[in-house]
Design an enzyme around this catalytic site. Structure first.
Site, PDB file in Angstrom:
ATOM      1  NE  ARG A 321      -4.152   0.119   1.836  1.00 50.43           N
ATOM      2  CZ  ARG A 321      -5.241   0.443   1.133  1.00 50.43           C
ATOM      3  NH1 ARG A 321      -5.417   1.675   0.698  1.00 50.43           N
ATOM      4  NH2 ARG A 321      -6.155  -0.462   0.866  1.00 50.43           N
ATOM      5  CB  ALA A 521      -9.045  -1.880   3.956  1.00 45.94           C
ATOM      6  CD  GLU A 721      -7.188   2.662   6.438  1.00 41.95           C
ATOM      7  OE1 GLU A 721      -7.927   2.210   5.546  1.00 41.95           O
ATOM      8  OE2 GLU A 721      -6.072   2.197   6.686  1.00 41.95           O
TER       9      GLU A 721
HETATM   10  N1  MTE Z   1     -12.115   5.821  14.359  1.00 44.55           N
HETATM   11  C1  MTE Z   1     -12.155   5.587  15.685  1.00 44.55           C
HETATM   12  N2  MTE Z   1     -12.886   6.402  16.457  1.00 44.55           N
HETATM   13  N3  MTE Z   1     -11.462   4.555  16.251  1.00 44.55           N
HETATM   14  C2  MTE Z   1     -10.682   3.713  15.495  1.00 44.55           C
HETATM   15  O1  MTE Z   1     -10.072   2.784  16.021  1.00 44.55           O
HETATM   16  N4  MTE Z   1      -9.855   3.154  13.224  1.00 44.55           N
HETATM   17  C3  MTE Z   1      -9.571   3.673  11.883  1.00 44.55           C
HETATM   18  C4  MTE Z   1     -10.805   4.335  11.295  1.00 44.55           C
HETATM   19  N5  MTE Z   1     -11.393   5.262  12.224  1.00 44.55           N
HETATM   20  C5  MTE Z   1     -10.607   3.948  14.078  1.00 44.55           C
HETATM   21  C6  MTE Z   1     -11.379   5.020  13.551  1.00 44.55           C
HETATM   22  C7  MTE Z   1      -9.102   2.651  10.950  1.00 44.55           C
HETATM   23  S1  MTE Z   1      -7.483   2.213  10.978  1.00 44.55           S
HETATM   24  C8  MTE Z   1      -9.928   2.073  10.031  1.00 44.55           C
HETATM   25  S2  MTE Z   1      -9.354   0.975   8.880  1.00 44.55           S
HETATM   26  C9  MTE Z   1     -11.364   2.395   9.998  1.00 44.55           C
HETATM   27  O2  MTE Z   1     -11.739   3.319  11.011  1.00 44.55           O
HETATM   28  C10 MTE Z   1     -12.135   1.083  10.155  1.00 44.55           C
HETATM   29  O3  MTE Z   1     -13.489   1.273  10.202  1.00 44.55           O
HETATM   30  P1  MTE Z   1     -14.406   1.490   8.897  1.00 44.55           P
HETATM   31  O4  MTE Z   1     -13.910   0.574   7.849  1.00 44.55           O
HETATM   32  O5  MTE Z   1     -15.748   1.171   9.389  1.00 44.55           O
HETATM   33  O6  MTE Z   1     -14.220   2.930   8.515  1.00 44.55           O
HETATM   34  N1  HPA Z   2      -5.789  -2.426   4.544  1.00 43.55           N
HETATM   35  C1  HPA Z   2      -5.995  -2.720   5.834  1.00 43.55           C
HETATM   36  N2  HPA Z   2      -5.867  -3.914   6.337  1.00 43.55           N
HETATM   37  C2  HPA Z   2      -5.512  -4.903   5.508  1.00 43.55           C
HETATM   38  C3  HPA Z   2      -5.274  -4.663   4.153  1.00 43.55           C
HETATM   39  C4  HPA Z   2      -5.426  -3.354   3.645  1.00 43.55           C
HETATM   40  O1  HPA Z   2      -5.230  -3.070   2.460  1.00 43.55           O
HETATM   41  N3  HPA Z   2      -4.925  -5.827   3.596  1.00 43.55           N
HETATM   42  C5  HPA Z   2      -4.928  -6.733   4.592  1.00 43.55           C
HETATM   43  N4  HPA Z   2      -5.288  -6.180   5.747  1.00 43.55           N
HETATM   44 MO1  MOS Z   3      -7.165   0.219   9.502  1.00 42.04          MO
HETATM   45  S1  MOS Z   3      -5.125   0.414   9.532  1.00 42.04           S
HETATM   46  O1  MOS Z   3      -7.096  -0.600   7.943  1.00 42.04           O
HETATM   47  O2  MOS Z   3      -7.340  -1.046  10.633  1.00 42.04           O
END
Ligand code: MTE
Ligand code: HPA
Ligand code: MOS
Length: 771
Positions: A321, A521, A721
């Site tokens: 990535r 992701a 993210e």
């Molecule tokens: N927001 C909060 N409040 N707490 C979290 O741990 N994790 C982040 C993001 N936002 C996180 C957050 C990460 S690393 C990811 S991948 C996404 O939330 C995962 O949730 P989603 O796929 O539902 O957005």
């Molecule tokens: N993003 C987050 N988590 C993951 C991914 C990615 O692309 N691939 C495997 N785990």
């Molecule tokens: Mo988020 S780093 O893809 O848990």
């Protein structure tokens, strides 16, 4: 309260700025986290014994003093593991307990089970471990010298980069060091295992990955997957840190439960959490960028090297990535992006919001600022000149950028933030101010949405409608504060034409929805929202068929809205429809499934379509630095971010602000220091500085008016993210303030994070002094 009576409301539930479903519970302390759950009788508490060496052979382990310590019930080591001593996600290289050799300082060696948490934590220190030290590889340069890697180097190539570079009017070269980051979730790692009958186990784990937790424990114990249930109601933050590494904590509990017959709980102390579990990868990078006389990039030669730690974990995908985001929002006519994945005797680095993307983007953003200085131009003009656009749309990995909104998004933000006027004002201010300098920067974000491991882009759901018309919602996603549950509930409510109060959000359980991917992701809502809608649509289709028959009406004339089923001129309350359907023996429960279409790529060739779509955004930050001390702060940040058609603007704005601030911490104040023995010296908030409320700049955040061109859930876009990377604007603003010291004629050398020490060194460098 609200859910006792299911009242209808005409307000559309999708797209509404509704508060987080647990907001009141969060602030009143009524939200249940694992440590708040009632403790089963006889519960044992665990503590982990951790390696005191970075790399050593284990000669002997003596636990007699541990076992003699008050309250201790058992000591667990690798020898107690019935089947496979491994808690890794992929490669089989993360033992629950090291057996013959320790590979990093802090590695798990054994666990103590005791009657209280204090007794376990006290006893753990009484173990006598004899080590025979082995040479340790601690840094990226150590690993480069020793050729220690977790896998071969990988590259993305497009065109003939070296030929294009040599033909370029200008060649801009530089290096950039990028620090790692601790997740610093408020709730640290925790799990509780409860034994049941027939050897069954229920695991409550603070994990983004219930299925992997289930499978790791089943393999460790030699049980079939059906004997292990993993349940997650919520996490107090995860940020990627609980995608894989929560498995060790859960597995220790499971093993203790099986060995003792008692329920077992492990809640890591903050220091132990920081020492034992992996972080964002730190990188060392190098770039050579060719540009034409106007500042347009002709070729980019980028080399990324990351510190993966002692095992593979997710480092393959994370570094992939990073490569996929080395272009950020810029068209590179020719590119050679090379990525080295180094193995070191340090904690195994893991997923962290952005998953390598932020590190990849930082390099090209440094290059942008350096190009601007070389050409004597405003960095914003250089950035705008190089954006992806209709005829300049092919990424280094062959995927085409199809939605061209970034130029317009930047124009809007430039205008709304008064970028040009403020740049002038800052210039004037700097010429008057000897010691305090200011800087400003606008940086874009393009972030690819989908797991790069294509098979993970699938999700399941299970929806029940009860006879009173109330609905239970299960899906494979986990809640970590990001608002996934309410967004998916909004989708299901909209499908049934019900108010949100009719939908009960259930804990995530492998017993309800199997074979799920980690919630990661940023794809949680995209995947689980679609799966849940699919389940709801199945039930709805059955209801429509039943009502059409019962009321002799055409199916096309049946609508669900405001808590009522409209069947031509007849209106039937949803609850009545559910009840009538039940008596007519219509099933009111359904599973749902979704897999992301269109994606797929060839990892060996480094070509294809890893991403379903891109999310866009941009930020303008203004910084001030003290050139005598290196202290810096961000005064103001304006953000315009693309959530497509937002499912819930309140949640999305929260994600944008939180993501930005977390990125700000990564790039300015959070510094991980390992000493020459491989010991982490910054393992508590006393030495590891996350942003505080007073570090938050004045913020102006808006959602860009857009919709997803792809058929995503209600045309929304993932938001979890991408906003973290908007904080690159803050780093660039600090860089710009440093450049002001040399009248923007000398490119500063500034590594991340921009701590006062590094800012001061960069200022000295600009003044021609020692760095
Ligand atoms: N927001 C909060 N409040 N707490 C979290 O741990 N994790 C982040 C993001 N936002 C996180 C957050 C990460 S690393 C990811 S991948 C996404 O939330 C995962 O949730 P989603 O796929 O539902 O957005
Ligand atoms: N993003 C987050 N988590 C993951 C991914 C990615 O692309 N691939 C495997 N785990
Ligand atoms: Mo988020 S780093 O893809 O848990």
């Amino acid at each position: 309260m609200a859910d006792a009576t299911i009242s209808a409301s005409a307000a559309p539930v999708v797209g509404a700025a509704l508060p987080h479903d647990s907001a009141q519970k969060h602030v009143t302390g009524r939200a249940l986290y694992i440590d708040d759950m009632p403790e089963p009788p006889g519960l044992l508490h665990l503590a982990i014994g951790m390696s005191e060496r970075a790399h050593a052979r284990i000669v002997a382990m003596d636990f007699s003093a541990v076992l003699a310590s008050p309250g201790v019930v058992a000591v667990l080591t690798a020898k107690d593991i019935p089947a496979r001593n491994d808690v890794s996600p992929i490669m089989g290289d993360d033992p629950l307990f090291a057996e013959h050799e320790v590979l990093y300082h802090g590695q798990s060696l054994f666990a103590v089970a005791a009657e209280t948490r204090e007794a376990a934590r006290r006893a753990v220190r009484f173990a006598k471990i004899d080590y025979e030290d082995l040479p340790a590889i601690l840094t990226i340069s150590d690993a480069r010298a020793a050729n220690a890697r977790i896998e071969k180097s990988r590259s993305l190539t497009k065109g003939d980069t070296s030929a294009a570079l040599s033909r370029s009017a200008h060649r801009i070269e530089g290096t950039l060091g990028i620090g790692g980051q601790d997740h610093f979730y408020l709730e640290g790692h925790i799990a509780m295992a409860v034994p049941g009958e027939d050897g069954d186990l229920t695991i409550y784990s603070s994990t983004q990955n219930p299925t992997e937790t289930q499978l790791v424990i089943a393999h460790l114990l030699g049980k079939p997957a059906h004997a292990v249930v993993c349940e997650v109601r919520r996490m107090g933050g995860a940020f990627g840190g609980k995608e894989t590494q929560s498995a060790l904590i859960a597995a220790a509990c499971a093993l203790a439960a099986v060995k003792t017959g008692h329920a077992a709980k492990l809640r890591l102390d903050r220091d132990d959490d920081m020492i034992l579990t992996g972080k964002r990868h730190d990188f060392e990078t190098r770039y050579a960028i060719g540009v034409d006389a106007d500042g347009r990039i002709t070729a980019a030669d980028i080399e990324l090297a990351s510190r993966c730690g002692y095992s593979a974990d997710l480092s393959m995908a994370i570094n992939d990535r990073a490569m996929f985001h080395a272009d950020n929002a810029y068209f590179l006519p020719a590119a050679n992006i090379l990525s080295h994945r180094y193995r070191t005797n340090t904690v195994s680095n893991t997923a962290f919001r952005g998953f390598g993307g932020p590190q990849g983007m930082m390099v090209v953003e440094r290059a942008m600022d350096a190009i601007a200085i070389r050409l004597g131009r405003d960095p914003l003009d250089i950035r705008k000149l190089n954006l992806y656009g209709p005829a300049r749309d092919e990424t280094p990995y062959g995927q085409r950028v199809e939605q061209h909104v970034i130029a317009e998004l930047i124009d809007q933000l430039e205008e709304s933030s008064s970028y040009r006027a403020r740049r002038k004002a800052i210039h004037a201010w700097n010429s008057r101010s000897a010691h305090i300098k200011r800087g400003i920067s606008l940086t874009p974000v393009k972030f690819g949405i989908s797991f790069t491991a294509t098979h993970l882009n699938q999700a399941g759901a299970l929806v029940h409608v009860y006879q009173d018309g109330s609905v239970q919602l299960n899906h494979g996603g986990t809640e970590m504060g990001q608002g996934l549950m309410i967004k998916v509930a909004q989708v299901v409510a909209a499908e049934f034409g019900l108010p949100l109060s009719a939908i009960r959000i259930m804990p995530t359980s492998t017993a309800k929805v199997p074979n799920t991917s980690a919630t990661a992701a940023s794809a949680g809502t995209d995947l689980n929202g679609m799966a849940a809608r699919n389940a709801a649509q199945t039930i709805k289709a059955r209801l429509i068929g039943f009502i059409a028959q019962t009321y002799s009406i055409d199916e096309a004339e049946i609508r669900f809205a405001n808590g009522v089923v409209h069947a031509g001129t007849t209106t039937i309350p949803f609850a009545q429809a559910a009840s009538e359907a039940y008596f007519a023996r219509v099933s009111l429960s359904a599973t749902g499934y979704y897999k992301t279409p269109k994606i797929g790529w060839d990892r060996e060739a480094g070509k294809g379509r890893p991403f379903f779509y891109y999310a866009w955004g941009a930020a303008v930050s203004e910084a001030t630095i003290n050139t005598l001390t290196g202290e810096n702060r961000i005064l103001r940040t304006d953000i315009l971010h693309d959530c497509g058609k937002s499912l819930n603007p309140a949640i999305d704005l929260g994600q944008i602000e939180g993501g930005f601030i977390q990125g700000l911490g990564w790039l300015t104040s959070e510094e991980l220091v390992f000493d020459d023995k491989g010991r982490l010296r910054t393992h508590a908030p006393s030495t590891y500085k996350i942003p505080t409320a007073s570090d938050r700049p004045e913020m102006h955040i808006a959602l860009f008016d857009n919709q997803n061109d792809e058929d995503s859930i209600y045309r929304s876009k993932a938001v979890g993210e991408p906003p973290l990377m908007l904080a690159i604007s803050a780093f660039s603003a600090i860089y710009d303030a440093i450049a002001a010291v040399g009248d923007h004629s000398i490119p500063p050398h500034l590594d991340a994070p921009a701590t006062p020490e590094r800012v001061l060194a960069a200022i000295n460098g600009v003044r021609g002094g020692p760095a």
